[in-house]
Design a protein around this motif. Structure first.
Motif, PDB file in Angstrom:
ATOM      1  N   GLY A   2       0.805  -1.214   0.000  1.00 26.79           N
ATOM      2  CA  GLY A   2       0.000   0.000   0.000  1.00 26.79           C
ATOM      3  C   GLY A   2       0.841   1.268   0.000  1.00 26.79           C
ATOM      4  N   GLY A   3       0.322   2.292  -0.638  1.00 27.18           N
ATOM      5  CA  GLY A   3       0.979   3.588  -0.619  1.00 27.18           C
ATOM      6  C   GLY A   3       0.582   4.365   0.615  1.00 27.18           C
ATOM      7  N   TRP A   4       1.355   4.196   1.679  1.00 25.04           N
ATOM      8  CA  TRP A   4       0.983   4.758   2.978  1.00 25.04           C
ATOM      9  C   TRP A   4       2.172   5.513   3.542  1.00 25.04           C
ATOM     10  CZ3 TRP A   4      -3.337   5.663   5.436  1.00 25.04           C
ATOM     11  CH2 TRP A   4      -3.342   5.917   6.806  1.00 25.04           C
ATOM     12  N   GLY A   5       2.079   6.818   3.575  1.00 25.35           N
ATOM     13  CA  GLY A   5       3.201   7.617   4.041  1.00 25.35           C
ATOM     14  C   GLY A   5       2.943   8.357   5.339  1.00 25.35           C
ATOM     15  N   GLN A   6       2.022   7.845   6.162  1.00 24.49           N
ATOM     16  CA  GLN A   6       1.635   8.541   7.384  1.00 24.49           C
ATOM     17  C   GLN A   6       2.146   7.854   8.647  1.00 24.49           C
ATOM     18  OE1 GLN A   6      -2.570   9.598   7.446  1.00 24.49           O
ATOM     19  NE2 GLN A   6      -2.692   9.385   5.237  1.00 24.49           N
ATOM     20  N   GLY A   7       3.106   6.970   8.493  1.00 23.28           N
ATOM     21  CA  GLY A   7       3.561   6.186   9.638  1.00 23.28           C
ATOM     22  C   GLY A   7       4.061   7.030  10.794  1.00 23.28           C
ATOM     23  N   GLU A   8       4.905   8.027  10.515  1.00 18.31           N
ATOM     24  CA  GLU A   8       5.469   8.843  11.591  1.00 18.31           C
ATOM     25  C   GLU A   8       4.392   9.654  12.296  1.00 18.31           C
ATOM     26  OE1 GLU A   8       7.882  10.592  14.346  1.00 18.31           O
ATOM     27  OE2 GLU A   8       8.238   8.826  13.108  1.00 18.31           O
ATOM     28  N   THR A   9       3.422  10.154  11.530  1.00 27.02           N
ATOM     29  CA  THR A   9       2.333  10.929  12.141  1.00 27.02           C
ATOM     30  C   THR A   9       1.594  10.098  13.177  1.00 27.02           C
ATOM     31  OG1 THR A   9       2.011  12.292  10.178  1.00 27.02           O
ATOM     32  CG2 THR A   9       0.143  12.094  11.694  1.00 27.02           C
ATOM     33  N   TRP A  10       1.248   8.865  12.818  1.00 27.58           N
ATOM     34  CA  TRP A  10       0.413   8.068  13.716  1.00 27.58           C
ATOM     35  C   TRP A  10       1.199   7.410  14.834  1.00 27.58           C
ATOM     36  CZ3 TRP A  10      -4.355   9.277  13.978  1.00 27.58           C
ATOM     37  CH2 TRP A  10      -4.997   9.805  12.872  1.00 27.58           C
ATOM     38  N   ILE A  11       2.501   7.181  14.647  1.00 29.37           N
ATOM     39  CA  ILE A  11       3.299   6.685  15.766  1.00 29.37           C
ATOM     40  C   ILE A  11       3.450   7.787  16.810  1.00 29.37           C
ATOM     41  CG2 ILE A  11       5.618   7.255  14.930  1.00 29.37           C
ATOM     42  CD1 ILE A  11       4.660   3.909  16.534  1.00 29.37           C
TER      43      ILE A  11
END
Length: 251
Positions: free
Chosen positions: A196-205
């Motif tokens: 998946g094209g998901w680039g929000q990992g740092e935001t949600w961690i």
């Protein structure tokens, strides 16, 4: 001045998990006057938030941030319920009443579908629910619980965002779809991708760290001597928040 999350969200989650496991969870002495049901659930919610955080870190380190969204959502629920229990006199009984209602509905459905005869258990829960209606005055939806806590409306908005990726929704499907030239073999103009094209990992961690902090603040405030106050204050400064759990209508 040090920027919030200068070391990244994962490092902050790790610090807070270690704080809970090595210190905060070892002894819990509820403050005087707190309902035992409230105190027990606040500790349990903070403890489970720390355990979920371990799982979120594992997924994050493996690059599975989208898959961690339901766990982050549950951590947010645990933190907000813990905060609400801190300011609600009979909140523990209220949450238990909600659980009783949900279990009764589940047992009724199982019995009606002839999957199992749980009528005796259902009848017992009917009686328990009747007692709850006489004694519990603050059974509220999750949204109402969030709204009762100062700043909770904003956190509820984050919960809504997390919910988009915690159920079987088109938002999840969209992550695995990308545009492609339309032609005879691809009349829809889309291409499916395995990753998946998901680039929000740092935001949600980072959200995970904030929610774990909130859960631990509630657990510390629920105790007589606030054993983790100084370390939680340091975490507040690192994460750039000045949270004090209080009622939304407090003056």
């Amino acid at each position: 001045m040090r920027q919030p999350f200068a070391d990244g969200g994962a490092a902050e989650v790790q610090r807070l998990v270690i704080l809970w496991e090595q210190h905060s969870s070892q002894k819990f002495s509820p403050r005087y006057g707190m309902q035992p049901s409230n105190a027990v659930q606040i500790w349990a919610f903070a403890h489970h938030a720390a355990k979920l955080s371990r799982a979120v870190l594992t997924l994050h380190e493996a690059g599975h941030d989208l898959e961690a969204m339901p766990l982050i959502r549950q951590t947010l629920e645990l933190a907000m319920n813990a905060a609400w229990l801190l300011i609600s006199d009979d909140g523990g009984a209220a949450l238990s009443a909600v659980d009783t209602k949900n279990r009764r509905v589940m047992f009724t459905e199982v019995t009606n579908l002839s999957l199992a005869d749980l009528s005796a258990v259902r009848d017992a829960l009917d009686a328990e629910e009747a007692r709850n209606e006489q004694t519990v005055t603050k059974t509220r939806s999750f949204q109402e619980r969030c709204s009762a806590v100062s700043g909770g409306a904003q956190i509820y908005a984050m919960w809504r965002s997390l919910s988009l990726y915690s159920h079987a929704t088109s938002s999840v499907a969209d992550v695995y779809v990308q545009s492609a030239p339309e032609d005879e073999g691809n009349p829809y103009g889309i291409k499916l991708r395995l990753r998946g094209g998901w680039g929000q990992g740092e935001t949600w961690i980072q959200v995970q760290a904030l929610m774990l902090l909130l859960a631990q603040i509630a657990a510390d405030d629920a105790q007589r001597e606030n054993p983790s106050r100084s370390k939680l204050n340091a975490a507040r400064r690192r994460l750039g928040v000045d949270w004090k759990i209080r009622r939304a209508d407090a003056k």
